[in-house]
Design an enzyme around this catalytic site. Structure first.
Site, mmCIF file in Angstrom:
data_model
loop_
_atom_site.group_PDB
_atom_site.id
_atom_site.type_symbol
_atom_site.label_atom_id
_atom_site.label_comp_id
_atom_site.label_asym_id
_atom_site.label_seq_id
_atom_site.Cartn_x
_atom_site.Cartn_y
_atom_site.Cartn_z
ATOM 1 N N ASP A 199 -22.112 16.461 -18.824
ATOM 2 C CA ASP A 199 -23.005 16.802 -19.937
ATOM 3 C C ASP A 199 -24.347 16.081 -19.807
ATOM 4 O OD1 ASP A 199 -23.709 18.092 -22.259
ATOM 5 O OD2 ASP A 199 -22.706 16.669 -23.584
ATOM 6 N N HIS A 226 -29.883 21.644 -14.798
ATOM 7 C CA HIS A 226 -28.638 22.176 -14.221
ATOM 8 C C HIS A 226 -28.683 22.089 -12.694
ATOM 9 C CE1 HIS A 226 -27.386 23.327 -18.129
ATOM 10 N NE2 HIS A 226 -28.256 24.311 -18.278
ATOM 11 N N LEU A 260 -8.632 16.618 -1.157
ATOM 12 C CA LEU A 260 -8.931 16.675 -2.594
ATOM 13 C C LEU A 260 -8.798 18.092 -3.149
ATOM 14 C CD1 LEU A 260 -10.220 15.360 -5.200
ATOM 15 C CD2 LEU A 260 -12.433 16.046 -4.262
HETATM 16 C C1 IPE Z 1 -19.340 20.788 -22.776
HETATM 17 O O1 IPE Z 1 -20.672 20.508 -22.955
HETATM 18 C C2 IPE Z 1 -19.171 21.927 -21.807
HETATM 19 C C3 IPE Z 1 -19.479 21.628 -20.429
HETATM 20 C C4 IPE Z 1 -19.797 20.467 -19.947
HETATM 21 C C5 IPE Z 1 -19.391 22.752 -19.523
HETATM 22 P P1 IPE Z 1 -21.513 21.178 -24.156
HETATM 23 O O2 IPE Z 1 -22.882 20.646 -24.051
HETATM 24 O O3 IPE Z 1 -21.342 22.643 -24.128
HETATM 25 O O4 IPE Z 1 -20.744 20.601 -25.430
HETATM 26 P P2 IPE Z 1 -21.257 20.361 -26.912
HETATM 27 O O5 IPE Z 1 -21.851 21.652 -27.387
HETATM 28 O O6 IPE Z 1 -22.273 19.272 -26.867
HETATM 29 O O7 IPE Z 1 -20.035 19.944 -27.654
HETATM 30 C C1 IPE Z 2 -24.054 20.339 -19.426
HETATM 31 O O1 IPE Z 2 -25.355 20.058 -19.778
HETATM 32 C C2 IPE Z 2 -23.934 21.593 -18.582
HETATM 33 C C3 IPE Z 2 -23.354 22.758 -19.267
HETATM 34 C C4 IPE Z 2 -22.823 22.744 -20.461
HETATM 35 C C5 IPE Z 2 -23.337 23.991 -18.542
HETATM 36 P P1 IPE Z 2 -26.023 20.654 -21.094
HETATM 37 O O2 IPE Z 2 -26.699 21.928 -20.746
HETATM 38 O O3 IPE Z 2 -25.014 20.760 -22.172
HETATM 39 O O4 IPE Z 2 -27.088 19.531 -21.428
HETATM 40 P P2 IPE Z 2 -27.473 18.964 -22.863
HETATM 41 O O5 IPE Z 2 -26.208 18.559 -23.525
HETATM 42 O O6 IPE Z 2 -28.159 20.067 -23.579
HETATM 43 O O7 IPE Z 2 -28.352 17.805 -22.572
HETATM 44 MG MG MG Z 3 -24.409 19.485 -23.619
#
Ligand code: IPE
Ligand code: IPE
Ligand code: MG
Length: 249
Positions: free
Chosen positions: A28, A45, A139
């Site tokens: 995240d 990303h 792995l």
């Molecule tokens: C969780 O992250 C999903 C992934 C890492 C793929 P999100 O960014 O979607 O989660 P929330 O919305 O903060 O809970």
């Molecule tokens: C996690 O990073 C990746 C996915 C959920 C695909 P985010 O896109 O949720 O990044 P933040 O949480 O907005 O910083």
């Molecule tokens: Mg996120």
């Protein structure tokens, strides 16, 4: 491979006989990483891919047998269409580019989630990557794609019931339910890592992390390195896992 001093020092602190067998990661913070740099979210990303390589390589180096990465949740479709589309393209790019490296490191790719709902071209690239790494015995790298733990539990119960209507009987116990989850051939995670400081599970492996040790870092996913993974394992090895018992006192 070159090992820098800090990394080497962390490595010496890891007890290789007590490695977590399965590490699961909620990757995240990509969006926030990009925002801090005044870049579009997709740049975050993209930068996150190098962190994936770091985590994979660290596990492969140490001999951790299972690594599961939360890459796209069933809830992530709520994001703007352009972001979702770019994420899918990035995934395709990763799958195509990475097969050689996965094979070189003897890594077998797996997937959990409602993958049949992914766009066709993504599904094809995924199938191709699964086929081409199937023979690897190192792995086991599992990507959670269009994954939601509640959806997984619903799917498991549906499968249980569908099987029972064929032979008339239905067994419902923990072992049977586990056997119908997407993760039926993976052990439960010992260690769950979440980056970017959020203290929630976001619908990830709810059943399987019942007794996992949780480790949260403020580091945003694109900044995650092998050192972070080593530190997580060091901290994990200091924990006392009691499973509801009294432990060692
Ligand atoms: C969780 O992250 C999903 C992934 C890492 C793929 P999100 O960014 O979607 O989660 P929330 O919305 O903060 O809970
Ligand atoms: C996690 O990073 C990746 C996915 C959920 C695909 P985010 O896109 O949720 O990044 P933040 O949480 O907005 O910083
Ligand atoms: Mg996120």
């Amino acid at each position: 491979m070159k090992t820098e001093p800090v990394e080497a020092d962390l490595l010496t602190q890891i007890d290789l006989d007590r490695l977590p067998q399965h590490i699961a990661v909620i990757m995240d913070g990509n969006g926030r990483w990009a925002k801090r740099r005044r870049l579009p979210r997709i740049a975050g990303h993209r930068a996150g891919i190098s962190a994936v390589r770091q985590a994979v390589e660290a596990c492969a180096r140490l001999g951790v047998p299972y690594l599961t990465l939360y890459a796209f949740s069933v809830e992530n479709w709520k994001r703007p269409h352009t972001e979702v589309k770019l994420l899918m393209n990035l995934l395709r790019e990763y799958l195509k580019k990475e097969i050689g490296e996965l094979n070189r490191q003897n890594i077998r790719l797996g997937v959990i989630g409602r993958i049949q709902e992914l766009p066709k071209p993504v599904l094809q690239d995924l199938q191709n990557a699964l086929d081409q790494t199937r023979q690897n015995a190192g792995l086991r790298l599992t990507l959670a794609l269009n994954y939601g733990a509640r959806a997984e539990l619903v799917d498991a119960v549906r499968e249980l019931l569908a099987n029972s209507s064929r032979n008339g009987a239905v067994t419902v116990d923990e072992a049977t339910l586990s056997a119908h989850l997407y993760t039926h051939d993976l052990p439960d995670p010992d260690l769950l890592i979440r980056t970017s400081g959020e203290l929630r599970l976001s619908n990830f492996l709810l059943w399987q992390v019942a007794y996992a040790e949780l480790w949260v870092t403020e580091t945003l996913w694109p900044d995650f390195t092998q050192k972070d993974l080593f530190q997580a394992i060091i901290d994990y090895q200091k924990r006392e896992r009691r499973y509801g018992g009294l432990g060692l006192g």
